[in-house]
Design a protein around this motif. Structure first.
Motif, mmCIF file in Angstrom:
data_model
loop_
_atom_site.group_PDB
_atom_site.id
_atom_site.type_symbol
_atom_site.label_atom_id
_atom_site.label_comp_id
_atom_site.label_asym_id
_atom_site.label_seq_id
_atom_site.Cartn_x
_atom_site.Cartn_y
_atom_site.Cartn_z
ATOM 1 N N TYR A 30 -3.738 13.589 2.149
ATOM 2 C CA TYR A 30 -4.227 12.643 2.057
ATOM 3 C C TYR A 30 -5.853 12.246 2.123
ATOM 4 C CZ TYR A 30 0.573 11.537 2.592
ATOM 5 O OH TYR A 30 2.214 11.984 3.377
ATOM 6 N N SER A 50 0.603 -1.360 0.450
ATOM 7 C CA SER A 50 -0.391 -0.393 -0.104
ATOM 8 C C SER A 50 1.016 0.751 -0.310
ATOM 9 C CB SER A 50 -1.025 -0.219 1.481
ATOM 10 O OG SER A 50 0.152 -0.209 2.673
ATOM 11 N N ASN A 100 -4.570 6.180 -0.178
ATOM 12 C CA ASN A 100 -3.352 6.628 -0.529
ATOM 13 C C ASN A 100 -2.459 7.131 -0.137
ATOM 14 O OD1 ASN A 100 -4.161 9.429 -0.228
ATOM 15 N ND2 ASN A 100 -3.877 10.008 -1.889
ATOM 16 N N LYS A 114 -2.140 8.568 -6.369
ATOM 17 C CA LYS A 114 -2.601 7.205 -6.582
ATOM 18 C C LYS A 114 -3.777 6.568 -5.918
ATOM 19 C CE LYS A 114 0.123 2.467 -4.513
ATOM 20 N NZ LYS A 114 1.304 2.290 -4.025
ATOM 21 N N LEU A 161 -5.905 4.307 -4.166
ATOM 22 C CA LEU A 161 -6.839 3.808 -2.450
ATOM 23 C C LEU A 161 -6.483 2.791 -2.696
ATOM 24 C CD1 LEU A 161 -10.296 5.449 -1.163
ATOM 25 C CD2 LEU A 161 -7.309 6.482 -0.954
ATOM 26 N N ASN A 162 -5.160 1.972 -1.576
ATOM 27 C CA ASN A 162 -4.951 0.756 -1.154
ATOM 28 C C ASN A 162 -6.088 0.665 0.461
ATOM 29 O OD1 ASN A 162 -3.200 0.082 -3.272
ATOM 30 N ND2 ASN A 162 -2.478 1.928 -2.533
#
Length: 213
Positions: free
Chosen positions: A107, A67, A119, A73, A75-76
């Protein structure tokens, strides 16, 4: 009975992070781990249920490590239960305070039970958890509601300011309510936590615009 699983990480540093997380959540004498650069081989020994459980823990740890990243980037999903087991904090913290802090740091962050979608880089999440633990430990000496504690701790950590300065600012923004209880100040939220967050973010945006003009 044994099961072998293999993972490829971007580099040896990520592989080491995986090992730290994974070995903190399982019994080391029941797993065999081999690392070669960013490649990790895990061999789990035990009965079917134990193997299944340890494989699940490995997948959680992989998700946390992979992640890492930020900016735009996507969302993880980070399993906070894995991080809470591997990070020592001075005081227990509510998961929602992590979400609030990350949002105030710029974030994206959403919470669904123990699952954090964000992210933010993994290192940032870990640092936030540790600093929130320190803030909550200090807040034991303050008289305030649980919601007020969440907002104060999150703002202090996100902005890198002292707790008293965070309280003064949040009073100015108008999200904290001060009442006297038995001769002592007691702080509560004037609204629900998400509306308070919106007011704080709106105030930050206004201050930025004023500084630019």
């Amino acid at each position: 009975m044994s099961k072998v699983i293999k993972y490829n990480f971007r580099n040896s540093s990520d592989a080491v992070k995986f090992l730290e997380l994974y070995l903190n959540s399982v019994k080391a004498n029941e797993v065999y781990v081999k690392v070669n650069g960013g490649k990790v081989t895990v061999k789990v020994r035990g009965d079917r249920l134990l193997s299944k459980s340890y494989v699940a823990e490995a997948k959680k740890a992989v998700g946390v490590v992979k992640s890492a990243g930020g900016g735009n980037k996507p969302l993880n999903t980070v399993d906070l239960s894995v991080l809470f087991r591997s990070i020592k904090v001075k005081s227990p913290i509510p998961a929602d305070s992590i979400r609030l802090t990350l949002i105030m740091m710029g974030y994206r962050a959403e919470l669904n039970g123990p699952k954090l979608m964000t992210n933010a880089p993994t290192d940032t999440i870990i640092d936030v958890i540790q600093r929130l633990g320190e803030a909550y430990d200090l807040l034991k000496e303050y008289n305030m509601s649980s919601g007020a504690k969440r907002l104060v701790a999150s703002y202090a950590v996100a902005k890198g300011v002292k707790l008293d300065d965070a309280i003064d600012h949040l009073k100015e923004v108008g999200v904290l309510n001060s009442v006297e209880v038995d001769g002592e100040e007691h702080l509560t939220l004037k609204t629900n936590i998400d509306e308070a967050l919106d007011l704080v973010l709106s105030n930050e945006g206004q201050r930025l615009r004023e500084n630019e003009s």
